[in-house]
Design an enzyme around this catalytic site. Structure first.
Site, PDB file in Angstrom:
ATOM      1  N   TRP A 100       9.307  21.461 -59.581  1.00  0.00           N
ATOM      2  CA  TRP A 100      10.791  21.643 -59.477  1.00  0.00           C
ATOM      3  C   TRP A 100      11.449  20.495 -60.115  1.00  0.00           C
ATOM      4  CZ3 TRP A 100      11.337  26.173 -58.005  1.00  0.00           C
ATOM      5  CH2 TRP A 100      10.486  26.928 -57.151  1.00  0.00           C
ATOM      6  N   ASP A 167      17.070  16.007 -54.982  1.00  0.00           N
ATOM      7  CA  ASP A 167      16.711  17.402 -54.420  1.00  0.00           C
ATOM      8  C   ASP A 167      16.193  17.105 -53.215  1.00  0.00           C
ATOM      9  OD1 ASP A 167      15.757  19.808 -54.041  1.00  0.00           O
ATOM     10  OD2 ASP A 167      14.721  20.183 -55.908  1.00  0.00           O
ATOM     11  N   LYS A 191      13.748  25.606 -45.564  1.00  0.00           N
ATOM     12  CA  LYS A 191      12.688  25.045 -45.076  1.00  0.00           C
ATOM     13  C   LYS A 191      13.198  24.577 -43.697  1.00  0.00           C
ATOM     14  CE  LYS A 191      10.793  25.203 -49.347  1.00  0.00           C
ATOM     15  NZ  LYS A 191      10.417  26.100 -49.821  1.00  0.00           N
TER      16      LYS A 191
HETATM   17  N1  PLP Z   1      13.175  22.237 -55.073  1.00  0.00           N
HETATM   18  C1  PLP Z   1      12.367  22.204 -54.357  1.00  0.00           C
HETATM   19  C2  PLP Z   1      11.835  20.888 -53.690  1.00  0.00           C
HETATM   20  C3  PLP Z   1      11.799  23.088 -53.671  1.00  0.00           C
HETATM   21  O1  PLP Z   1      10.492  23.253 -52.884  1.00  0.00           O
HETATM   22  C4  PLP Z   1      12.148  24.515 -54.065  1.00  0.00           C
HETATM   23  C5  PLP Z   1      11.584  25.948 -53.657  1.00  0.00           C
HETATM   24  O2  PLP Z   1      10.937  25.793 -52.711  1.00  0.00           O
HETATM   25  C6  PLP Z   1      13.281  24.488 -54.990  1.00  0.00           C
HETATM   26  C7  PLP Z   1      13.704  23.520 -55.610  1.00  0.00           C
HETATM   27  C8  PLP Z   1      13.866  25.900 -55.506  1.00  0.00           C
HETATM   28  O3  PLP Z   1      14.703  26.461 -54.464  1.00  0.00           O
HETATM   29  P1  PLP Z   1      15.300  27.941 -54.681  1.00  0.00           P
HETATM   30  O4  PLP Z   1      14.271  28.980 -54.344  1.00  0.00           O
HETATM   31  O5  PLP Z   1      16.151  27.805 -53.527  1.00  0.00           O
HETATM   32  O6  PLP Z   1      16.051  27.749 -55.832  1.00  0.00           O
END
Ligand code: PLP
Length: 355
Positions: A100, A167, A191
């Site tokens: 991510w 994030d 989550k």
């Molecule tokens: N950042 C983190 C730490 C994640 O765990 C996730 C998805 O699991 C994301 C970003 C991506 O999120 P989204 O699917 O809402 O774009």
């Protein structure tokens, strides 16, 4: 009873799902579904106001910060953050701790220069880099507080004078944070907060309006602030269910209570991983996540056998992400200690059968 160790989307207490389902048929005795009432109605206004208030209260968000409920997931924030903060030709610093984080920095590269201050890719992101320096001419520093796939977590805000963008998709509301340490916090809700479809953004108002860019309306934080997260039709149901879950969280005693529970849950599971000779944790001990516990066994055959036992014991969703293998037990706020104990019992039972 099923014990859901899945990484999402949307692991919430059963009672929240119950209330959410009732409102689909009859929302607050209006005789209408929450899905059909107008998002401009006073009934929905009360929902979004309460959700905002609960976020402010549960995270002690100071004055000078706005709270937004947006769409597009955390992934849209990977682009929205640099677009709103980074002037043309500007530089941002990123810490690379996993998939991510990598996606976030790749997106930022489309809008400016990215200085990757450190990366743990050399050991498949099994640790959090330390001792790196952050260039003082960067406009902001970005990191991912919990690496959902690899099971590592950053508990302390990295030391820097720069504005910090974080994030917190997979650990928001799981532990106390000092919002004033950050300039922009974003989290896909799915989550610890609510259903997929809404993204929480907490932004310090005075960092906005400085990038000098012409922004598409939907990507402009200021416009969403001015519109009270209702510039366009908001994700009403995701916001509503998030509000119900935040009420649950408050009734439990708030984030400090959840944090203590999460510490106990994670410790119990890591203790068993460390004690049981058949299992091995994959993350560096000092960086172990309290939300996603990653572990492996010696052979794929053993892992398949344990997975079969887990299935028999109603332990759902523990298969590891393909980039780490083995197992990943996601132990979000809603997962009770009794589920952790059920997993530990299965691990002990498996050990006994091998003796
Ligand atoms: N950042 C983190 C730490 C994640 O765990 C996730 C998805 O699991 C994301 C970003 C991506 O999120 P989204 O699917 O809402 O774009």
């Amino acid at each position: 009873m099923k014990h859901n160790f899945g990484a999402g989307p949307c692991i919430l207490p059963k009672e929240v799902f119950q209330q959410a389902s009732e409102a689909v048929i009859d929302f607050n005795n209006t005789g209408l579904s929450i899905l059909e009432i107008s998002h401009r109605s006073k009934e929905f206004e009360a929902v979004i106001d309460e959700a905002t208030q609960l976020v402010r209260e549960l995270l002690a968000v100071p004055q000078g910060y706005s709270i937004l409920f947006l769409q597009g997931g955390a992934s849209l924030q990977f682009a929205m953050a640099p677009l709103n903060l980074l002037p043309e030709g500007g530089k941002a610093a990123y810490l690379d701790t996993g998939v991510w984080a990598t996606k976030a920095l790749k997106e930022a590269k489309k809008f400016g220069t990215v200085d990757v201050v450190a990366s743990s890719i050399d050991k498949n992101y099994s640790y959090i880099p330390k001792g790196y320096s952050i260039p003082s001419d960067a406009v902001y520093f970005h990191y991912t507080s919990n690496n959902t796939i690899y099971g590592t977590e950053v508990f302390e805000k990295p030391a820097t004078e720069l504005p910090v963008v974080v994030d917190m998709s997979s650990d928001i509301f799981s532990r106390e944070i000092n919002v004033a340490d950050y300039d922009l916090i974003y989290a896909g809700a799915q989550k610890n907060m609510g259903p997929a479809g809404v993204t929480l953004v907490i932004v310090k108002d005075d960092i906005l309006g400085k990038s000098g860019r012409v922004l598409p309306s939907m990507l402009d934080y200021k416009l969403h602030i001015d519109g009270g997260s209702m510039y366009n039709t908001p994700p009403v149901y995701s916001i509503f269910v998030s509000m119900l879950n935040l009420r649950w969280l408050k009734a439990k005693g708030g984030v400090p209570v959840l944090e203590q529970e999460n510490i106990i849950k994670a410790r119990a599971l890591y203790d068993e991983i460390d004690r049981n000779p058949l299992f091995k944790g994959t993350a560096a001990v000092e960086d172990r996540s309290r939300m996603n516990v990653t572990f492996v066994m010696d052979t794929p055959e053993l892992e398949a056998e344990f997975l079969a036992l887990a299935k028999e014991r109603n332990l759902i969703g523990i298969k590891g992400h393909r980039s780490v293998g083995g197992f990943r037990a996601s132990i979000y706020n809603a997962l009770p200690l009794s589920s952790i104990n059920a997993l530990i019992d299965a691990m002990k039972e498996f050990e006994d059968t091998r003796k």
